[in-house]
Structure formats: structure tokens, C-alpha cells
Design an enzyme around this catalytic site. Structure first.
Site, PDB file in Angstrom:
ATOM      1  N   ASP A 254       4.425   0.989   1.352  1.00 55.90           N
ATOM      2  CA  ASP A 254       4.785   0.713  -0.021  1.00 55.90           C
ATOM      3  C   ASP A 254       4.217   1.820  -0.901  1.00 55.90           C
ATOM      4  O   ASP A 254       3.000   2.005  -0.949  1.00 55.90           O
ATOM      5  CB  ASP A 254       4.198  -0.653  -0.411  1.00 55.90           C
ATOM      6  CG  ASP A 254       4.467  -1.006  -1.868  1.00 55.90           C
ATOM      7  OD1 ASP A 254       5.375  -0.397  -2.470  1.00 55.90           O
ATOM      8  OD2 ASP A 254       3.762  -1.885  -2.393  1.00 55.90           O
TER       9      ASP A 254
ATOM     10  N   ASP B 196       4.063   2.734  -4.631  1.00 60.32           N
ATOM     11  CA  ASP B 196       4.336   2.234  -5.967  1.00 60.32           C
ATOM     12  C   ASP B 196       4.088   3.372  -6.951  1.00 60.32           C
ATOM     13  O   ASP B 196       3.016   3.972  -6.938  1.00 60.32           O
ATOM     14  CB  ASP B 196       3.386   1.051  -6.235  1.00 60.32           C
ATOM     15  CG  ASP B 196       3.811   0.243  -7.439  1.00 60.32           C
ATOM     16  OD1 ASP B 196       4.286   0.869  -8.423  1.00 60.32           O
ATOM     17  OD2 ASP B 196       3.668  -0.988  -7.410  1.00 60.32           O
TER      18      ASP B 196
ATOM     19  N   ASP C 164       0.086   1.782  -0.216  1.00 60.96           N
ATOM     20  CA  ASP C 164      -0.712   0.574  -0.382  1.00 60.96           C
ATOM     21  C   ASP C 164      -1.009  -0.022   0.994  1.00 60.96           C
ATOM     22  O   ASP C 164      -0.179  -0.699   1.588  1.00 60.96           O
ATOM     23  CB  ASP C 164       0.058  -0.429  -1.253  1.00 60.96           C
ATOM     24  CG  ASP C 164      -0.791  -1.644  -1.592  1.00 60.96           C
ATOM     25  OD1 ASP C 164      -1.856  -1.822  -0.951  1.00 60.96           O
ATOM     26  OD2 ASP C 164      -0.397  -2.400  -2.492  1.00 60.96           O
TER      27      ASP C 164
END
Ligand code: SF4
Ligand SMILES: [Zn+2]
Lengths: 326, 450
Positions: free
Chosen positions: A99, A101, A276
Site C-alpha cells: 500500500d 499512500d 505501509d
């Protein structure tokens, strides 16, 4: 203009319009539809978090009806495949996910509050370098990229990694993100040699060199780094163009070996935040469902078919946004 | 050639799947001779350096004996802290290679035919082969070791050493992903491959030298060891499949298989967990009175954050080791749960209930919102990521050893409420052992009249 209408939350009416008029069950990627019965789904109806969990669908048509009628604030599905998804029981395997972000990128050029074109673009650059490593070094296949609304998800369906435990997934994150300082001493026949990471053009040292160069080239005078004071930061920025054509040796001697060591140590710990890790090591995570609406920012979560050309501000903006009155 | 070596090591001594080994098998004559007193073998055994010959029992007289000795060596070494390796020196003697290879194939065949791939016997066979290779490698000169490793690497097919095959080594941190040289999913071990695919990228450096520096012997050895274990496992399955189509298995093999089982049924009774005289602590039902403060806190139920870690990472390893293998830190061998609890009776009736109760007492009860955490409990006891504990999955994950006090203080600080016993220990498990002994002593002295 679209821009001032963007990134505002969607109203319940807009959500309903989206799911009735724009969304099509065929937009759900095959990697979800071919395993729909094995996954747990989760929904956020009020915008207060996905507390409607343990939802299962026997087929895609039931999912279609559900989304049509409920037009949820957010929709998610598990990365895990279960025998009994309604109880999160009988774990079979989980996608390997990363992930990225945009708002959590460790060194952001834009310095914006939420997400913007600049940091979303940076997120996509990072995604593409992760893919290179996943393929080139780790030899993994079956990789899908999803635009999440605020960044990107990489979702891997390579059978050889789907049954791996959290520990191994954690090590993959470290490898990909360049989060560990490579050793610089190697011994053979009882003699120890010093080898800096940038002199080894393959394997993990190369990954570390790439990620570290990327970070250094994106530093701004405002960046805060442990162990790196203002003076060092200034010198790094002054000399960093050497790295554009990989003049690491000269760069290192300009900075000084001690200070260079401090610098790369700080960057290594910063690199940890490229991805992450919590998401990657969590075998039963739920991730935003591609094709669903990210109501907080009024954008579509969607699979990215071509990362070279993908532009979320062209492709992921639902129609209702264009029809908003300014 | 090194002048100290008696003769060159045959690669078959290390790798029973090498062409050399297959050659030995092909050239071996009649199967019936494996029962016959074998003068050559006896001579080799008794003349092995530092071999103890005082006890006739320790000397294998034929290949059948040798096969069983291989298993016995492994079981004793693993379970008996006073293991005397001089009784088995011949197993490290490279001159027994021809007999050893035959013994290996006999064992594998016997075990596959009788027990199939998911049996305790198969697992022991695979592990014994791994350990034997490790010990034999340890006896070789560095130059010989390199040569053998090189020979084995040469026979590997390109693309054969995928890093994904070694998830268990990574998970147990025996190797680190960042320490491997990876290319297209392969772990680069072979020199030619390195030179061809990566060497050209090096500027101003000698690729051969870089190979020696970057691809360490230790990684090669670990990987090759694991691959030979894997091949042994695969071969067991293959033989098993074939045997399913045959009518009558050879009675010689069946008898050998029974003898293997007999050896496996001995150890716990004869070697492990016996007698307080030597200071060993045997596996015994839990005495909650002796639990350290941190464990008592978790058992009462976690009221705030840290539920998952407290139950899964902290409590599960503690309870399972305290019940089954309290001596783990004092004995240098790893065990599996089923080595101590073959029927998993203690797991089902004592260990899991205690852990589940503690989970139930959490606010909110752990399994109420996260029933999948049961899988993680099973994983920490070595049974893989499955919702049921089953022997066939044992070994897919490792049986986690209990956290040290230092780790508890770091990760779960709210649990550590040290008392005076805590001053002298470094791990909650040692606390338990200490208190157990104290309690026993108190009991004994209080019974003393006067
Ligand atoms: S010192 Fe160790 S045994 Fe004692 S309470 Fe703390 S963690 Fe537990
Ligand atoms: Zn931005």
C-alpha cells in the site's frame, strides 16, 4: 473546471447516482469476481469506518444488488481467501499487498495537506519501482495495480507467495523499500573487504541504492531527518546532482565518509515508510474494492491497466463530479 | 588434493541424489545381502577415527543395521543431552559412502511404502538426512567443503533454486532475504550463473572475486541442505505413489520400517525428560502457582490494548513450552510439539483450553471479533496457518519460543510486574522452572516431621 470540485466528499445522493448510473458489476476486476465466495466483504455505510464486516456474497449478482441498493460510503474485500469467510475461518491464502499512500510518502515534494497531483504522481513512480524489483529480483508474476483514491495498492496473486506468513511478508517489504542498511563488510578466506552498496549493481544493494538515490533527489531544505543536521542537509542538496549519473563515489567523498554513513542510515529508516508495512503483514486485511467509490474524496477506486499513462484526474473522476455546481 | 585427506570425498557421501550415488545403487547386487554379515563394513566402522568399539551393540554388522543406526543417531543426538558421538563416528567416515547410500535408499523405500509421506517416520527421515549432511559437512576441510558445494551447485538446473522455496528459513530468520543475491526469483549460488548473468555488470572489479565475497559458503550450505531435505521428501512421495500400484511390498522393507518405528517409540522414555538428578525438567502438567506475574496478568484477561500480541506472541509460546518442553533454553535442540505430545492430547486438553480461556477473558473477548486469530495460535505452535491443528501441517511454521523478559518489557510493558524471583531470571519460562523447583522443595521440606 473540474479541479475545485474535486476531492470533496460525495453526498448520499451522489453515491446513489454513482452506483445506479455509472457503476457496472463488470468493472470489478476478475481477481475479485473469480474468488468472490471465498472473500470476506466489509462496508462503511455512514462514513465512520468499515464496521459492517463478515459480509459474504455467493455470487457477483448478489454483490451487484447490494451495491446498487445500499450505495455504501465505502466498500472493501479481504485480501484473504477463506473456507468460511462469514466467520473469517479456514484461512486458505492471502494476496500479497503493498500500500503506497500518497500522503504518507516519506519525502514529498509538494508538501500539500492531503493528496494532490504531485504526490499521487510520486506514489505511482514508487509503485513502478516496486514492480521492477518484484519482477526482476523476486521473479514474481500476476501483479495488479489499483488506484485507491489516495494512493495505490499493489496486489499479487503469485501462488508461491500467497501462503507465506507475516514474517516473510515483512522481509519482502524491507527488501522492496530499501529499509535495511546493506552490510558493507564482506569476508573471504579470513580477509575482510569493504564494499559500499553502490559498488554492487544487483541484488539488494542495488535496490537500496535506487531507493536511496530517489529519496536524496527528492529532499527539500525542510526535510527532517534524524542524525542529519542543517549543514549536512545543505551539502547533500548541493552535491546531489552527482547521483543523477551515479557518481556515488565522488558524492561520498564530497560529503565525507562519516557523514555519508549517517545520511544513508537515516534514509534507510525513512525508506521503511515507502510502503505501509502494517498492511502487507496483515493476512486478513480488508482493502478498498476496486470499482467502488471513495466517497471521502469522490474518486473511483479502480484497477490501473497501464501505469505509464494512468492519470487519476482523468480516469478516476466519477461523472457526478463534473455535474456539480460550483 | 589435500595431503591430509584420506581419500577424496565422494559427493554421494553428502548428496544421495547425485549421479555418483545413483551409480552406487545401480551397481549394488542382490538385495538379500543387506542382511548378511558384512566384513568390509565392520572393518570400516571399527577403524573409523575415534570410534568407540567397547560395546558390541554400537557396531552395525550389515547394511540393515547401518540404516537403523542412521535413524538412531539422529534421535539420540536430538533427545539425549549426554549423546556420545564416538559411538557413531563411522557415520562421519567418508569411506562408508557405498554402504551408506544403499542404507539411505533402503530406509526411504521402507518408510514410504509402510507409512507414506505425512508420517512421523517420514519426517524423521527427512530431518535425519538434513542433520547428517550438516554434521558431515562440518567434518570436511574447507577446501573439500567448497568442492562438494560447487559440485552440487553445478548439477542444479537453472531456475531450480527459487527463493520462495525457503519461506521457512526466512520465517525463522535463519536467512535474511536481504542477504541473498536474487535475480528473476532465483537465489544465485552457482558461479557460472553469476558470471554469466551478473558478473558483466561489475565495472573495475574482478567478478570471480566478487562472487566469492558476495555468495557466502554459509548460505550455500544452508540452501543445499534444505534442498536435499526437500528432495528426500519428494522422493518419499514418489515412492509412495508407485507403491500404491504394486501388490505386495517387499517383506524386508516392511520389517525395516517396523524397526524404525521401534526406535522412534523409545526415545522419550529412555532419553529425554528423566530424573531430577541431572537437573532436567520433565514435561508435566502445568502448575499455575509457579507462573510469573506477567503470565498471571494475561491469564486474567487483557482489559486494554495489546490483546492479540499478549495472547498469541506471548502466552501461546509460554504455555506450550511450559507444558511440553520447559527445558528448551537449557538444551540445544529444537523439538516439535508432536515429539513430546504425539497424540496432541496435552495440546487439546490442557494447552489450548488455557489459552482460549485467557482470550475469552479479554475485553472484548478476542475470538468474538477476531476468530481468525485461532489460526495464528496454531501457527505459533508450529502447525502452519490452518484453522485446525493437524499433524500433517506440523512444521509449516516454527514453534515459537517464549519471549524473553527484555522483549516483554519492550513490546508489552504493561505485563511486566517483576517480583523477587524475577531478579534472577531472563525469561518468564526460566521463572517458571525456578518456581517449580522451589515449590517442590518447599513441599518436600514441609512434609518432614519436626
Ligand atoms: S521480569 Fe520477566 S518474568 Fe518477571 S514479570 Fe517481567 S517479564 Fe515476567
Ligand atoms: Zn501532494
Amino acid at each position: 473546471m473540474v479541479s475545485d470540485q474535486l476531492l470533496k466528499p460525495a453526498t448520499p445522493e451522489e453515491r446513489r447516482r454513482y452506483y445506479r448510473e455509472e457503476w457496472d458489476v463488470k468493472d470489478v476486476p476478475e481477481f475479485i469476481s473469480n474468488s468472490v465466495q471465498k472473500r470476506e466483504f466489509g462496508f462503511d455505510h455512514m462514513g465512520r469506518g468499515p464496521n459492517h464486516r463478515y459480509k459474504v456474497f455467493r455470487n457477483m449478482d448478489l454483490l451487484r444488488k447490494f451495491l446498487r441498493y445500499r450505495a455504501p460510503f465505502a466498500a472493501y474485500s479481504s485480501v484473504a481467501f477463506y473456507e468460511k469467510p462469514q466467520r473469517r475461518d479456514g484461512w486458505i491464502k492471502s494476496e500479497l499487498v503493498f500500500d503506497v499512500d500518497a500522503k504518507d510518502i516519506p519525502i514529498r515534494e509538494c508538501g500539500c495537506e492531503g493528496v494532490c497531483e504531485v504526490c499521487l504522481n510520486q506514489a505511482l513512480e514508487i509503485i513502478s519501482s516496486l514492480i521492477d524489483t518484484l519482477k526482476g529480483d523476486l521473479g514474481l508474476k500476476d501483479i495488479h495495480v489499483v488506484y485507491s483514491g489516495r494512493g495505490y495498492h499493489l496486489r499479487l496473486f503469485d501462488e508461491s507467495v500467497m501462503t507465506m506468513d507475516s514474517d516473510v511478508r515483512g522481509q519482502i517489504v524491507q527488501y522492496l523499500s530499501g529499509a535495511e542498511l546493506p552490510r558493507n563488510e564482506y569476508a573471504a578466506e579470513g580477509v575482510t573487504y569493504k564494499l559500499e552498496h553502490f559498488t554492487i549493481p544487483f541484488g539488494y544493494p542495488q535496490v537500496f541504492t535506487d531507493r536511496t538515490r530517489y529519496a536524496i533527489l527528492h529532499l527539500t531544505p525542510e526535510t527532517q531527518l534524524d542524525e542529519v543536521n542543517q549543514k549536512l542537509l545543505k551539502d547533500v542538496i548541493k552535491n546531489r546532482e552527482l547521483l543523477e549519473d551515479n557518481q556515488w563515489g565522488i558524492f561520498r567523498s564530497k560529503i565525507g565518509p562519516q557523514r555519508f554513513q549517517k545520511l544513508i542510515r537515516s534514509i534507510a529508516s525513512l525508506n521503511m515508510a515507502l510502503v505501509d508495512a502494517k498492511v502487507s503483514i496483515d493476512l486478513k486485511r480488508i482493502l478498498r474494492l476496486p470499482s467502488s467509490l471513495h466517497s471521502m474524496v469522490s474518486m473511483k477506486c479502480m484497477e490501473v491497466k497501464n501505469i505509464e499513462t494512468f492519470d487519476p484526474f482523468k480516469e478516476a473522476v466519477p461523472k457526478f463530479v463534473y455535474e456539480r455546481k460550483s | 588434493m589435500n595431503k591430509y585427506s584420506i581419500c577424496m570425498v565422494n559427493v554421494a557421501f553428502i548428496n544421495p541424489f547425485s549421479d555418483e550415488a545413483r551409480q552406487i545403487v545401480r551397481e549394488y547386487g542382490n538385495l538379500n545381502t543387506i542382511y548378511q554379515e558384512n566384513g568390509d563394513l565392520i572393518q570400516l566402522v571399527t577403524r573409523s577415527p575415534s570410534q568407540d568399539i567397547s560395546d558390541e551393540e554400537t557396531i552395525p554388522h550389515n547394511i540393515m543395521d547401518l540404516a537403523l543406526k542412521r535413524i538412531e543417531w539422529y534421535v539420540k543426538k536430538k533427545n539425549n543431552p549426554e549423546f556420545d558421538y564416538r559411538k557413531y563416528s563411522y557415520l562421519y567416515n567418508r569411506n562408508i559412502t557405498n554402504f551408506d547410500v544403499i542404507a539411505f535408499y533402503l530406509l526411504v523405500q521402507a518408510i514410504s511404502v509402510k507409512f507414506g509421506p505425512n508420517s512421523r517416520e517420514s519426517r524423521v527421515m527427512v530431518e535425519a538426512q538434513g542433520k547428517l549432511m550438516e554434521s558431515r559437512m562440518g567434518e570436511l576441510l574447507l577446501s573439500e567443503k567448497r568442492e562438494i558445494l560447487g559440485t552440487i551447485l553445478n548439477t542444479l538446473l537453472p531456475g531450480e533454486v527459487k527463493w520462495t522455496m525457503f519461506a521457512d528459513l526466512l520465517s525463522s530468520r535463519k536467512i535474511k532475504l536481504t542477504d541473498l543475491v536474487l535475480d528473476q526469483g532465483n537465489i544465485i549460488l552457482d558461479k557460472d550463473y553469476f558470471m554469466e548473468n551478473l558478473g558483466y555488470k561489475l565495472e573495475h572489479r574482478d567478478p570471480g572475486k566478487m562472487y566469492d565475497l558476495l555468495i557466502g559458503d554459509k548460505i550455500k550450505e544452508l540452501i543445499i541442505n534444505r534442498m536435499i531435505m526437500q528432495k528426500t521428501e519428494d522422493y518419499i512421495s514418489e515412492v509412495y505413489q508407485k507403491s500404491q500400484r504394486q501388490v505386495e511390498p517387499n517383506p524386508i522393507l516392511l520389517e525395516l520400517a517396523d524397526n524404525v518405528t521401534e526406535i522412534l517409540n523409545q526415545p522419550m522414555a529412555t532419553y529425554g525428560y528423566r530424573g531430577g538428578a541431572t537437573g532436567k525438567v520433565e514435561a508435566s502438567p502445568l502448575n499455575q502457582e509457579a507462573f510469573p506475574p506477567c503470565v498471571k496478568i494475561v491469564l486474567e484477561g487483557m482489559k486494554s490494548g495489546g490483546r492479540n500480541d499478549a495472547i498469541i506472541l506471548f502466552l501461546t509460546p509460554f504455555i506450550s513450552y511450559a507444558r511440553l518442553y520447559p527445558d528448551v533454553f537449557r538444551r540445544n535442540t529444537t523439538l516439535r510439539v508432536s515429539d513430546v505430545d504425539p497424540e496432541l492430547a496435552a495440546v487439546e486438553k490442557e494447552i489450548l483450553p488455557l489459552i482460549y480461556e485467557a482470550a475469552e477473558r479479554c475485553t472484548p473477548p478476542l475470538f468474538e471479533d477476531q476468530p481468525q486469530e485461532k489460526v495464528n495460535i496454531n501457527a505459533k505452535m508450529g502447525f502452519g496457518m490452518h484453522s485446525e491443528i493437524e499433524l500433517k501441517h506440523e512444521g509449516e511454521t516454527t514453534w515459537y519460543t517464549p519471549m524473553s523478559c527484555e522483549k516483554v518489557k519492550l513490546h508489552l510493558p504493561s505485563l511486566c510486574k517483576p517480583d523477587k524471583t524475577c531478579k534472577s531470571i531472563g525469561n518468564p519460562l526460566s521463572y517458571y522452572i525456578r518456581r517449580l523447583t522451589d515449590l517442590k522443595y518447599e513441599e518436600a521440606t514441609s512434609e518432614e516431621p519436626g
